[in-house]
Design a protein around this motif. Structure first.
Motif, PDB file in Angstrom:
ATOM      1  N   LYS B 257      -7.133 -10.498   8.031  1.00 42.40           N
ATOM      2  CA  LYS B 257      -6.038 -10.777   8.724  1.00 42.40           C
ATOM      3  C   LYS B 257      -4.823 -10.809   8.348  1.00 42.40           C
ATOM      4  N   GLU B 258      -4.492 -12.088   7.705  1.00 41.08           N
ATOM      5  CA  GLU B 258      -3.044 -12.404   7.498  1.00 41.08           C
ATOM      6  C   GLU B 258      -2.710 -10.688   6.293  1.00 41.08           C
ATOM      7  N   GLU B 259      -3.484 -10.966   5.128  1.00 45.31           N
ATOM      8  CA  GLU B 259      -3.446  -9.344   3.860  1.00 45.31           C
ATOM      9  C   GLU B 259      -3.112  -8.400   4.989  1.00 45.31           C
ATOM     10  N   LEU B 260      -2.926  -7.962   5.858  1.00 44.14           N
ATOM     11  CA  LEU B 260      -3.552  -7.109   6.812  1.00 44.14           C
ATOM     12  C   LEU B 260      -2.148  -6.817   7.551  1.00 44.14           C
ATOM     13  N   ASN B 261      -1.461  -7.858   7.966  1.00 42.50           N
ATOM     14  CA  ASN B 261      -0.657  -7.951   8.531  1.00 42.50           C
ATOM     15  C   ASN B 261       1.109  -7.816   7.235  1.00 42.50           C
ATOM     16  N   LYS B 262       0.520  -8.409   6.876  1.00 35.93           N
ATOM     17  CA  LYS B 262       1.583  -8.084   4.897  1.00 35.93           C
ATOM     18  C   LYS B 262       2.069  -6.788   4.838  1.00 35.93           C
ATOM     19  N   ILE B 263       0.508  -6.610   4.832  1.00 35.78           N
ATOM     20  CA  ILE B 263       0.139  -4.680   4.733  1.00 35.78           C
ATOM     21  C   ILE B 263       1.864  -3.900   5.510  1.00 35.78           C
ATOM     22  N   PHE B 264       0.917  -3.582   6.353  1.00 39.49           N
ATOM     23  CA  PHE B 264       1.837  -3.191   7.993  1.00 39.49           C
ATOM     24  C   PHE B 264       2.815  -3.799   7.100  1.00 39.49           C
ATOM     25  N   GLY B 265       2.980  -4.948   7.426  1.00 41.82           N
ATOM     26  CA  GLY B 265       4.614  -5.552   7.838  1.00 41.82           C
ATOM     27  C   GLY B 265       5.554  -4.479   6.815  1.00 41.82           C
ATOM     28  N   GLN B 266       5.067  -4.242   6.045  1.00 42.24           N
ATOM     29  CA  GLN B 266       6.133  -3.634   5.011  1.00 42.24           C
ATOM     30  C   GLN B 266       6.505  -2.371   5.544  1.00 42.24           C
ATOM     31  N   PHE B 267       5.913  -1.401   6.470  1.00 45.56           N
ATOM     32  CA  PHE B 267       6.173   0.377   6.459  1.00 45.56           C
ATOM     33  C   PHE B 267       6.872  -0.127   7.946  1.00 45.56           C
ATOM     34  N   LYS B 268       7.900  -0.808   7.888  1.00 43.54           N
ATOM     35  CA  LYS B 268       8.258  -1.421   9.083  1.00 43.54           C
ATOM     36  C   LYS B 268      10.344  -0.686   9.148  1.00 43.54           C
ATOM     37  N   GLY B 269      10.840  -0.870  10.126  1.00 41.27           N
ATOM     38  CA  GLY B 269      12.236  -0.108   9.937  1.00 41.27           C
ATOM     39  C   GLY B 269      13.182   0.658   9.115  1.00 41.27           C
ATOM     40  N   ASP B 270      13.239   0.544   7.946  1.00 38.84           N
ATOM     41  CA  ASP B 270      13.595   1.575   7.208  1.00 38.84           C
ATOM     42  C   ASP B 270      12.768   2.249   6.236  1.00 38.84           C
ATOM     43  N   ASN B 271      11.789   1.079   5.634  1.00 35.29           N
ATOM     44  CA  ASN B 271      10.648   1.663   4.914  1.00 35.29           C
ATOM     45  C   ASN B 271       9.653   2.338   5.420  1.00 35.29           C
ATOM     46  N   LYS B 272      10.042   3.056   6.860  1.00 35.82           N
ATOM     47  CA  LYS B 272       8.214   3.768   7.236  1.00 35.82           C
ATOM     48  C   LYS B 272       8.112   4.650   6.356  1.00 35.82           C
ATOM     49  N   LEU B 273       6.918   5.404   6.493  1.00 37.83           N
ATOM     50  CA  LEU B 273       5.881   6.474   5.718  1.00 37.83           C
ATOM     51  C   LEU B 273       6.813   7.956   5.574  1.00 37.83           C
ATOM     52  N   SER B 274       6.789   8.852   5.061  1.00 39.44           N
ATOM     53  CA  SER B 274       7.190   9.771   5.216  1.00 39.44           C
ATOM     54  C   SER B 274       7.419  10.269   6.809  1.00 39.44           C
ATOM     55  N   LYS B 275       7.444  11.628   7.005  1.00 41.44           N
ATOM     56  CA  LYS B 275       7.787  11.992   8.451  1.00 41.44           C
ATOM     57  C   LYS B 275       6.021  12.779   8.864  1.00 41.44           C
ATOM     58  N   ASN B 276       5.404  12.974   8.376  1.00 47.40           N
ATOM     59  CA  ASN B 276       4.391  13.973   8.470  1.00 47.40           C
ATOM     60  C   ASN B 276       3.243  12.775   7.876  1.00 47.40           C
ATOM     61  N   ASN B 277       3.476  11.976   7.820  1.00 44.94           N
ATOM     62  CA  ASN B 277       2.226  10.780   7.656  1.00 44.94           C
ATOM     63  C   ASN B 277       2.014   9.800   8.256  1.00 44.94           C
ATOM     64  N   ASP B 278       1.032   9.658   8.429  1.00 42.63           N
ATOM     65  CA  ASP B 278       0.910   8.069   9.375  1.00 42.63           C
ATOM     66  C   ASP B 278       0.385   7.053   8.867  1.00 42.63           C
ATOM     67  N   LEU B 279       0.122   5.751   8.856  1.00 40.44           N
ATOM     68  CA  LEU B 279      -0.599   4.491   8.274  1.00 40.44           C
ATOM     69  C   LEU B 279      -1.801   3.852   9.953  1.00 40.44           C
ATOM     70  N   LEU B 280      -2.451   3.857  10.025  1.00 40.48           N
ATOM     71  CA  LEU B 280      -3.083   3.453  10.480  1.00 40.48           C
ATOM     72  C   LEU B 280      -4.826   2.402  10.481  1.00 40.48           C
ATOM     73  N   PHE B 281      -4.306   0.868  11.028  1.00 42.50           N
ATOM     74  CA  PHE B 281      -5.021   0.580  11.218  1.00 42.50           C
ATOM     75  C   PHE B 281      -6.804   0.766  11.099  1.00 42.50           C
ATOM     76  N   ASP B 282      -7.661   0.507  10.727  1.00 42.84           N
ATOM     77  CA  ASP B 282      -9.341   1.545  11.453  1.00 42.84           C
ATOM     78  C   ASP B 282     -10.521   0.169  10.666  1.00 42.84           C
ATOM     79  N   ILE B 283     -10.743  -0.278  11.878  1.00 39.88           N
ATOM     80  CA  ILE B 283     -11.012  -0.976  12.267  1.00 39.88           C
ATOM     81  C   ILE B 283     -13.028  -0.481  11.282  1.00 39.88           C
TER      82      ILE B 283
END
Lengths: 448, 448
Positions: B257-283
């Protein structure tokens, strides 16, 4: 388990890979500038595509692949008990690793003949495999860089290939002599002396002249040929060696003589080879006796003892064995490994630079990551390679990583830098430091 | 003899090669921009390096190479008559073709550990071989493009890999969703429900949810697990699917959980993915269950039905099996063939141009060759690719060659042109003709 590699195979570390890539790039760029197009064929061919094409010795050196699944299920136990490996192989192996790029290319041409236009000019840079005894400079898996024209009889193709050889070695800064001979000239001499039945023996002997000397070669031939004829043969060879192409007698070898004259005629006046390279007619050149039917080409480095670093020739009816008749081909093959060894011994890799990134960002932890990611994204958009040290390790360790990886610039973004929107930039080669605004980073690095 | 290729292997014609090369170049350029360095390992590995690493099924799919020479000479005839293929194989085969690039990389790291610096960031683009049943989009010889970091536990490596994936597919113009999960989160759920002994069955079932649906999956699991637990399992999965990373219970899966939070935390604000791509948590993402121990990553094209086009994850102790303990690795692999198929179905290769030369010189015979060679030499020195049609064929044939090879310019140098030192230049796309001085040719073509 202690890991190991099969005999005669190698890993290429990033440093060695970079040096090899430099060689491939030079060769490929010249091929492209001459209008050749790249193809690839699979590493694995049907065994029957390869066998019978490289002589008995070659057949033995082909790596065979075991059939998948229960490969013995069609063989009776009683049959097995009396079988030897030679008989068993065709029953349990249908595939093999390619032995060279020429036969797969011939197969390619036949199978794709409706999709390609003749003359077809192709290059191919891929590994080949041979179960040869490994030794210095000889590997069981090695790359060949082949360039061939198929479907044109014109000797202007030979001229083109010689120009390619000249340009490749000029660019690599390896002075070479390009030896050229013609199989039909050799055939003419053999016919004149009634030695047709001993063609192979004579050609093999000729090829050894440089290595073992005239007396030993004569001795070898004396089992098969009377001493008078041997004398006449070497008188003839000697006369042609001294007299050049003009001294080839016209009667039998005339097509060869004519073609050699046309080829050498193109390298006169303004169209000479690069200044460190030579083009030589060499009547003693007799390689590839099983397949070459016209021009024979071999290239030797002038300043390094290394044998042939490139070679080739013309083969009439290359694709005949696969059912497409009367298609002549001509091509040469560059030996990347030997070229690598020549360049190593000349200490010529000095200028091949290997660095993983141009810029490394120091890792000061969570707080600065967003800003660093933003900077890196901008730099990469401008093709400036960069990386963040992934762990919050001690400064010494992070800088030492940059150092051993030859990363020329290290950027530090700490709390202070975050506040002022300016990074600290260290030039690892000069040892100097400067302060630079985040916004100016791209401009600072995107020009070289 | 009618030539053929082994099942599941392919030739790449110049056109297909050029399209594939475009894909490799995009991928390689992104790897380089992120500071990864290229290595190569041999196609042929010792069989014992590979066996036991890919599960029983994998072992069967490894192509084995027959030992060279008389490989039966140490086996008694009587022994042979009663032997089956499984027992015979280790006696007659010591080498095999690599099955993927990861195990060879682990071997490489151990054997070269004194020459590399950790963390070691490498990429590797080479073919692999599997004796799989060939079918649409699945080959027996295919390229993998792998990128891995070894010797660093930081999840910033995962962040870097996700950025790489994002940049590659943005550049290729394939909109993708990047699915991320964590093996430790799955382990936590299994531990909570006392399902540890059924780990593989549950993970395989999870992975099938999308394909066969919940009811079928439950049915499959009912052989091993009581229906009450199955109910609890899918309630849990459903709750996490709806609630996201925050809804993962802390007790067992907390590191994940902690590692997932760290990873997803880096793709916020100015550092989003390119506009056509998505990042999804998928259990529900559970691939690579035999080897992944941390993050799991899988990439799917949004607009094309194709399965995974890139995937990977973290494997603790990758090199342990070869005697180097406690070295964590994380990496992803791009599937060039599936990416090729996606781009084909999107009609995205329009801009990949294939021409053998930029300029073709018409062959008018001997008299003009010296001048043409001089012009071509100048053009090539300026990296303008050009060729001379090798035969003195009819004009129609020569122009048709230029046409089918997509050569955009044809230059004619006849007697008249020789006298005036000017060539006739035809633009093959526009159909226009102009006259140009020999001396101006380089300038005319060297800019694009």
């Amino acid at each position: 388990m202690k890991p190991s590699l099969p005999k005669g195979t190698r890993d290429f570390t990033p440093e060695v890979f970079a040096k090899r890539k430099y060689i491939f790039n030079v060769i490929e760029n010249v091929f492209k500038n001459h209008g050749y197009k790249a193809i690839e064929t699979p590493a694995v061919e049907n065994l029957k595509t390869l066998t019978g094409k490289y002589g008995e010795e070659g057949d033995r050196l082909i790596f065979k692949i075991l059939n998948s699944g229960d490969y013995l299920n069609k063989i009776e136990g009683s049959e097995l008990s009396s079988i030897d490996s030679k008989k068993l192989t065709p029953k349990i192996s249908e595939k093999a690793l390619r032995y060279d790029l020429t036969i797969p290319f011939a197969r390619f041409v036949v199978m794709n003949r409706n999709e390609i236009t003749f003359p077809f000019k192709r290059y191919q840079i891929q590994p080949v495999w041979r179960a040869d005894r490994p030794q210095k400079g000889r590997y069981r898996e090695f790359y060949q860089c082949d360039v061939d024209v198929i479907g044109s009889n014109s000797v202007l193709n030979e001229v083109d290939l010689i120009q390619i050889i000249d340009e490749v070695f000029a660019e690599l800064k390896i002075p070479v002599s390009i030896h050229v001979n013609h199989r039909k000239v050799l055939d003419g001499i053999l016919a004149e002396l009634n030695l047709k039945d001993n063609t192979n023996a004579v050609l093999i002997a000729l090829d050894k002249l440089d290595k073992i000397g005239l007396e030993k070669v004569k001795e070898e031939l004396s089992d098969r040929i009377d001493s008078n004829t041997i004398g006449l043969l070497f008188d003839k060879i000697g006369a042609i060696e001294n007299g050049g192409i003009d001294s080839i007698s016209a009667e039998k070898g005339n097509q060869g003589k004519e073609e050699l004259n046309k080829i050498f005629g193109q390298f006169k006046g303004d169209n000479k080879l690069s200044k460190n390279n030579d083009l030589l007619f060499d009547i003693k050149l007799a390689r590839g006796l099983d397949y070459y039917t016209g021009t024979i080409i071999e290239v030797k480095a002038k300043d390094v003892e290394m044998g042939s670093i490139c070679g080739g020739g013309r083969y009439d009816d290359l694709t005949g064995v696969f059912g497409l008749k009367d298609v002549s081909g001509v091509g040469v093959s560059f030996g990347a490994d030997r070229i690598y060894d020549v360049l190593s011994s000349m200490d010529s890799f000095k200028d091949v630079k290997l660095y993983s990134s141009k810029v490394m960002f120091v890792n000061f932890g969570e707080a600065t990551l967003a800003q660093i990611n933003k900077c890196m994204s901008e730099l990469r958009k401008n093709d400036v390679s960069c990386e963040l040290y992934p762990d919050e390790a001690k400064m010494k360790k992070q800088f030492s990583y940059a150092n051993t990886n030859n990363i020329p610039y290290v950027i530090s973004v700490g709390d202070e830098e975050l506040k002022s929107s300016k990074a600290k930039l260290k030039d690892m080669n000069e040892g100097t430091e400067e302060t630079i605004a985040f916004d100016d980073l791209v401009k600072r690095f995107s020009n070289g």
